[in-house]
Design a protein around this motif. Structure first.
Motif, short mmCIF file in Angstrom:
data_model
loop_
_atom_site.label_atom_id
_atom_site.label_comp_id
_atom_site.label_asym_id
_atom_site.label_seq_id
_atom_site.Cartn_x
_atom_site.Cartn_y
_atom_site.Cartn_z
N ILE A 122 0.87 -1.17 0.00
CA ILE A 122 0.00 0.00 0.00
C ILE A 122 0.90 1.22 0.00
CG2 ILE A 122 -1.75 1.31 1.25
CD1 ILE A 122 -2.78 -1.26 2.45
N TYR A 123 0.78 2.06 -1.03
CA TYR A 123 1.59 3.26 -1.15
C TYR A 123 0.68 4.49 -1.11
CZ TYR A 123 5.37 0.08 -2.40
OH TYR A 123 6.31 -0.92 -2.37
N CYS A 124 1.01 5.40 -0.23
CA CYS A 124 0.10 6.50 0.11
C CYS A 124 0.76 7.86 -0.12
CB CYS A 124 -0.28 6.35 1.58
SG CYS A 124 -1.44 7.57 2.20
N VAL A 125 0.00 8.78 -0.68
CA VAL A 125 0.40 10.19 -0.73
C VAL A 125 -0.13 10.81 0.56
CG1 VAL A 125 0.36 12.34 -2.04
CG2 VAL A 125 0.14 10.15 -3.24
N VAL A 126 0.76 11.11 1.50
CA VAL A 126 0.33 11.48 2.85
C VAL A 126 0.04 12.99 2.92
CG1 VAL A 126 1.28 9.51 4.09
CG2 VAL A 126 2.76 11.44 3.58
N ILE A 130 2.99 13.27 -6.94
CA ILE A 130 3.54 12.13 -6.22
C ILE A 130 2.97 10.83 -6.80
CG2 ILE A 130 3.81 10.98 -4.00
CD1 ILE A 130 5.25 13.65 -4.11
N ALA A 131 1.66 10.81 -7.02
CA ALA A 131 1.03 9.62 -7.59
C ALA A 131 1.60 9.33 -8.98
CB ALA A 131 -0.49 9.82 -7.67
N ALA A 132 1.81 10.36 -9.77
CA ALA A 132 2.39 10.18 -11.10
C ALA A 132 3.80 9.61 -11.01
CB ALA A 132 2.40 11.51 -11.85
N ALA A 133 4.57 10.07 -10.02
CA ALA A 133 5.94 9.56 -9.84
C ALA A 133 5.92 8.08 -9.47
CB ALA A 133 6.66 10.36 -8.77
N PHE A 134 5.00 7.68 -8.59
CA PHE A 134 4.87 6.26 -8.24
C PHE A 134 4.66 5.43 -9.50
CE2 PHE A 134 2.85 7.02 -3.75
CZ PHE A 134 4.08 7.39 -3.26
N VAL A 142 5.35 1.48 -10.17
CA VAL A 142 4.38 0.94 -9.22
C VAL A 142 3.10 0.59 -9.98
CG1 VAL A 142 2.90 1.47 -7.24
CG2 VAL A 142 5.32 2.12 -7.20
N ASP A 143 2.56 -0.59 -9.75
CA ASP A 143 1.34 -1.05 -10.43
C ASP A 143 0.13 -0.78 -9.54
OD1 ASP A 143 -0.77 -2.45 -11.58
OD2 ASP A 143 0.48 -4.13 -12.23
#
Length: 354
Positions: free
Chosen positions: A40-44, A65-69, A74-75
């Motif tokens: 689980i990867y979160c933009v905090v 940040i989401a775009a960088a993931f 990141v899938d």
């Protein structure tokens, strides 16, 4: 239930431009971890208002940040990518953890002292309670592992302390509700609800320093844009920044021992090694004895080859905010399902009416 299901959680604050240090120290690890873990990867974004309440374009920073993931690999279909404020259970559990944590624990947090500076009385309460929210971020999903750098190890230890105190204080109620796991805290066997989260440390993390001062970390808050390589920099900008990077007049040494006392040389060699997936010793075996006038062009070529595809994909994603927003919305729904289950059980354990 006999054991906690392995789960990796991590987050990145949407404050300022992401740079090379963020990519090498965190995001690239996220990509590697997803191959063998449930992640689980979160933009905090809730954390982003602890030190600075008003942001010029918080939505844009969240999307970045989401775009960088995603651009890094990141899938979001196999794993969960979302922004923290979309899941209100983070804040709810943080309040409960504020009541579990002790003021003395918070006062020992060195990052609060660093960020608050001398004017601690004027710092926000949110900045002081930041580690409690971080613990909630992790434990609302009952995550078992968190990739951490040196600056977050103390916060992870606090998350363990909070989980341990909750488990001990409520162990009889946890057992009565049938929600827990048999575990050992210290040398004492108990029936606990929250895992004592473990750090994920995959070898020494590359410590990326400023291109203008090899004794300071690369930072998005540095006044000089020449001090960092941003993930959105184009090839020409990357080349210009590396050419202007501070160095010394000596040739590169042939062994790592020769980098001592040469912070700028050490930094550039370290960046090359991290981008190439090799070691400093390997880099010096190849470039030992050469001048920076030879090494810098090689570093430019490598950096552009590695970063340009990520930059291009980030730009493409940022042009289509509907797509990014859709990924975050779907991820938020999936995260909310998990967090809702946790909070229902936590309320039951505490004794709240539902």
């Amino acid at each position: 239930m006999n054991e906690f299901k392995p789960l990796v959680f991590s987050g990145v604050q949407p404050t300022g431009n992401l740079h090379l240090g963020n990519y090498l120290g965190a995001i690239r690890k996220f990509v590697a971890l997803q191959d063998t873990n449930d992640c689980i990867y979160c933009v905090v974004d809730l954390h982003s208002i602890t030190a600075q309440l008003v942001h010029e374009d918080l939505r844009g920073q969240i999307r970045s940040i989401a775009a960088a993931f995603i651009a890094s690999g990141v899938d979001p279909q196999k794993h969960i990518v979302f922004n923290q404020s979309a899941v209100p259970q983070h804040a709810e559990l943080a309040w409960i953890f504020n009541c579990v944590a002790r003021i003395g624990w918070m006062n020992r947090m060195t990052q609060f002292k660093d960020k608050a500076g001398k004017d601690r009385e004027n710092a926000s309460l949110g900045l002081l309670a930041y580690p409690s929210l971080m613990a909630a971020d992790i434990l609302v999903y009952r995550a078992t592992h968190v990739p951490v750098g040196d600056d977050q190890k103390q916060h992870l230890e606090l998350a363990r302390d909070i989980a341990q105190k909750f488990n001990i204080d409520f162990q009889e109620k946890i057992r009565a509700t049938g929600q827990g796991v048999d575990m050992v805290v210290g040398e004492e066997p108990i029936h606990g609800y929250f895992p004592l989260v473990e750090p994920l440390i995959d070898g020494p993390a590359p410590r990326v320093m400023s291109l203008r001062d090899g004794t300071k970390k690369m930072s998005k808050s540095d006044a000089s844009d020449l001090s960092r390589i941003n993930l959105m920099d184009d090839a020409e900008t990357i080349a210009r920044k590396i050419r202007k990077a501070k160095t010394d007049p000596d040739a590169l040494p042939s062994e790592t021992e020769g980098l001592k006392g040469r912070p700028e040389a050490d930094n550039l060699v370290g960046i090359y090694a991290a981008l190439a997936g090799s070691s400093k010793a390997d880099v010096l075996r190849e470039f030992g004895g050469v001048q920076f006038s030879v090494f810098k062009p090689a570093l430019i070529e490598l950096a552009v080859n590695v970063l340009s595809p990520i930059t291009g994909e980030m730009r493409r994603l940022m042009e289509d905010t509907t797509h990014i927003d859709g990924i975050l919305r779907q991820g938020g729904e999936r995260a909310r399902d998990r967090a809702t289950k946790t909070m229902k059980e936590v309320r039951d354990i505490i004794g709240f009416l539902q």
